[in-house]
Design an enzyme around this catalytic site. Structure first.
Site, PDB file in Angstrom:
ATOM      1  N   ASP A   1       0.858  -1.188   0.000  1.00 56.56           N
ATOM      2  CA  ASP A   1       0.000   0.000   0.000  1.00 56.56           C
ATOM      3  C   ASP A   1       0.897   1.242   0.000  1.00 56.56           C
ATOM      4  O   ASP A   1       1.687   1.444   0.922  1.00 56.56           O
ATOM      5  CB  ASP A   1      -0.893  -0.025   1.252  1.00 56.56           C
ATOM      6  CG  ASP A   1      -1.796   1.192   1.324  1.00 56.56           C
ATOM      7  OD1 ASP A   1      -2.439   1.497   0.316  1.00 56.56           O
ATOM      8  OD2 ASP A   1      -1.847   1.836   2.385  1.00 56.56           O
TER       9      ASP A   1
ATOM     10  N   THR B   1      -3.199   5.142  -3.884  1.00 54.93           N
ATOM     11  CA  THR B   1      -2.116   5.899  -3.248  1.00 54.93           C
ATOM     12  C   THR B   1      -0.775   5.655  -3.940  1.00 54.93           C
ATOM     13  O   THR B   1       0.090   6.525  -3.926  1.00 54.93           O
ATOM     14  CB  THR B   1      -1.991   5.511  -1.757  1.00 54.93           C
ATOM     15  OG1 THR B   1      -1.967   4.096  -1.652  1.00 54.93           O
ATOM     16  CG2 THR B   1      -3.147   6.045  -0.960  1.00 54.93           C
ATOM     17  N   THR B   2      -0.603   4.472  -4.553  1.00 56.54           N
ATOM     18  CA  THR B   2       0.646   4.196  -5.286  1.00 56.54           C
ATOM     19  C   THR B   2       0.587   4.889  -6.649  1.00 56.54           C
ATOM     20  O   THR B   2       1.538   5.548  -7.062  1.00 56.54           O
ATOM     21  CB  THR B   2       0.843   2.672  -5.474  1.00 56.54           C
ATOM     22  OG1 THR B   2       0.644   2.029  -4.222  1.00 56.54           O
ATOM     23  CG2 THR B   2       2.226   2.356  -5.969  1.00 56.54           C
TER      24      THR B   2
ATOM     25  N   ASP C   1      -9.011  -0.079   2.773  1.00 54.98           N
ATOM     26  CA  ASP C   1      -8.998   0.416   1.391  1.00 54.98           C
ATOM     27  C   ASP C   1     -10.290   0.041   0.662  1.00 54.98           C
ATOM     28  O   ASP C   1     -10.848   0.842  -0.087  1.00 54.98           O
ATOM     29  CB  ASP C   1      -7.791  -0.150   0.625  1.00 54.98           C
ATOM     30  CG  ASP C   1      -6.514   0.623   0.928  1.00 54.98           C
ATOM     31  OD1 ASP C   1      -6.567   1.472   1.836  1.00 54.98           O
ATOM     32  OD2 ASP C   1      -5.476   0.375   0.293  1.00 54.98           O
TER      33      ASP C   1
END
Length: 533
Positions: free
Chosen positions: A66, A99-100, A400
């Site tokens: 994550d 988020t990546t 998530d």
């Protein structure tokens, strides 16, 4: 004397001229630092991305892919690199997923900026142009999206599964996705359109068992076991009281002492203590309460041994040490108010439930309350895992998935995944670059090329040839196949919508807008000033 004065006049101009390369150097240093952060987590993008093992200073180890978690734990020193860490956190707050991707896009855009700056374009011109690109990209995303209904549970589960498929616990996505969807729909208030407070979903981590044992509890769960050895462990038709006072002998102030000199006085103290506690217990019995929740006390025991003995006798199940921060959640669930004094401990201040029981779960025991009357819009999830690393990652992945469903409630539209939206945006922006003039043409072209980093990285992480894959993908989109994307399982370009690889529109929109905002901030910086703390 005159020549001397002349030489003094020349000095400052020479100095001012020498400093002109500094803004360029600062900008370049910022771009390089931020790109280094982006490259560090690029390998963990997508379902076939690698995981990172993070070792904390105290020797604690966690395994995750994550982006927000990796960057949060990274020891980043450069101020510009810290901006990318903040960017990842902002995406986590806004959408909870992607988020990546957002950091990878930001890294690619910075690389594009570097090339444009080398061509001699002004940073402000690039910044303004990139903002126009971002607005256009959001328009393209909205055109590609398909609207959804909240009562279409299957569609919501597909989006949650896509989010979970790139996590360590991807094997359990078929179990965790429905749990996430049901939990969010349970706490969604139809009267308040598009607002979901994830604080109403309590995720409890319990070591023992496997991730498959994770369950959704339509009620209330306390992580501690019930107090008392002889107390009942199962109560039907329960009357529940939540108290904020202690059932133990009152203490003196900190700086006072009571000195007892003889046995008679000692007896009197014990007798007084006994009658004080007995009075409280009688009041509890009189109200008909048979389940007692006691808030944690710092100064003295919440329930003394003597009080526990009396409560056991009246067949009352006691859960003590309820944390202060959990009180609001408990009140919302039970639809009651905490009772702060004995005078208010009456039958009307109690709440009712069908069943209260102590259940064993792995190595722990829980108190579970189900069938609550007039239950508030809250829900509990017991997350299980065989070891600490798996358990932590399962809880993060579940968070998530909850965020993905929340995004769909906020903005009821979804979009395909697998690099399809990025290629479509790149194609349309590249076509637009042919129609605009001046600096914009260069910037639009660079922005379009930078977006191709997502499909390229997805292909690279899946072990495919990135150049061949992206070229074929671009070709398929040019022919009008808007839903064509990289299928990492089959290692080919397929209709990704048919494969159920979908994600919320909000995730894609926020990743483009937040990445562009951060890049614009970094471009505008021309000096780093250190202050004395």
């Amino acid at each position: 004397m005159a020549p001397k004065a002349k030489s003094v006049g020349i000095k400052p101009t020479a100095k001012a001229f020498k400093d002109k390369s500094k803004p360029t150097d600062v900008r370049l240093s910022n771009i390089q630092a931020a790109k280094a952060v982006s490259d560090a987590i690029r390998t963990s993008l997508g379902p076939r991305g690698m995981d990172k093992m993070i070792q904390a200073g105290n020797g604690e180890v966690s395994i995750t892919n994550d982006g927000a978690t990796i960057l949060k734990q990274m020891n980043v020193l450069h101020p510009a690199a810290k901006m990318l860490v903040e960017l990842s956190r902002a995406q986590d707050v806004a959408a909870g997923d992607g988020t990546t991707s957002v950091v990878v896009i930001a890294g690619a855009l910075l690389e594009a900026c570097e090339k444009l700056l080398q061509k001699g374009l002004h940073p402000t011109a690039i910044s303004d142009s990139f903002q126009r690109c971002s607005n256009k990209a959001v328009e393209i995303l909205k055109q590609m999206s398909t609207p959804i209904e909240l009562n279409d549970r299957e569609t919501l589960i597909k989006s949650a599964s896509t989010s979970l498929n790139s996590k360590v616990v991807s094997q359990q996505s078929s179990l965790l996705a429905p749990i996430a969807v049901d939990a969010v729909l349970k706490v969604t208030d139809p009267s308040k359109e598009g607002s979901v407070d994830l604080k109403n979903i309590k995720v409890i981590s319990s070591l023992g068992g496997t991730v498959e044992d994770t369950e959704l509890v339509d009620g209330l769960v306390f992580t501690c076991r019930s107090a008392g050895s002889n107390a009942p462990k199962r109560i039907e038709k329960a009357k529940i009281g939540l108290i904020q006072f202690c059932i133990s002998a009152p203490k003196t102030d900190m700086d006072h002492n009571v000195i007892v000199s003889d046995y008679a006085a000692m007896d009197r103290v014990l007798k007084e203590e006994r009658s004080y506690i007995l009075n409280i217990v009688k009041q509890i019995k009189k109200s008909g309460c048979n389940v007692l929740l006691v808030q944690k006390s710092i100064l003295r025991d919440a329930v003394s041994d003597l009080a526990q003995h009396f409560l056991d006798k009246i067949k009352c199940l006691v859960v003590k040490d309820v944390e202060r921060e959990d009180i609001e959640f408990v009140c919302k669930t039970l639809h009651c108010r905490p009772i702060a004094s004995l005078d208010h401990f009456t039958a009307e201040n109690l709440s009712s439930a069908e069943l209260v029981e102590e259940v064993a779960s792995g190595t722990n025991k829980f108190v579970k309350i189900t069938g609550i009357q007039n239950m508030g819009r809250t829900v509990s999830i017991i997350c299980r895992g065989s070891n600490k690393l798996v358990l932590e990652e399962a809880a993060r992945s579940l968070h998530d998935a909850l965020c993905v469903v929340r995004c769909l409630v906020k903005l009821r539209a979804q979009i395909v995944g697998g690099g399809a939206p990025e290629i479509e945006m790149a194609l349309q922006l590249a076509a637009l670059a042919q129609t605009v003039e001046g600096v914009d043409a260069y910037c639009f072209r660079a922005f379009a090329d930078a977006l191709e980093v997502i499909p390229s990285t997805l292909a690279e992480n899946a072990g495919l040839n990135p150049i061949a894959t992206v070229t074929e993908l671009r070709n398929r989109h040019a022919q009008g196949e808007k839903t064509a994307g990289i299928n990492v399982r089959k290692g080919a370009i397929t209709d990704i919508y048919a494969e159920n690889v979908v994600q919320p529109l909000l995730v894609s929109i926020s990743s483009i807008t937040l990445a562009t905002e951060t890049i614009r901030s970094i471009l505008k910086i021309d000096d780093i000033v250190n202050t004395f703390s």
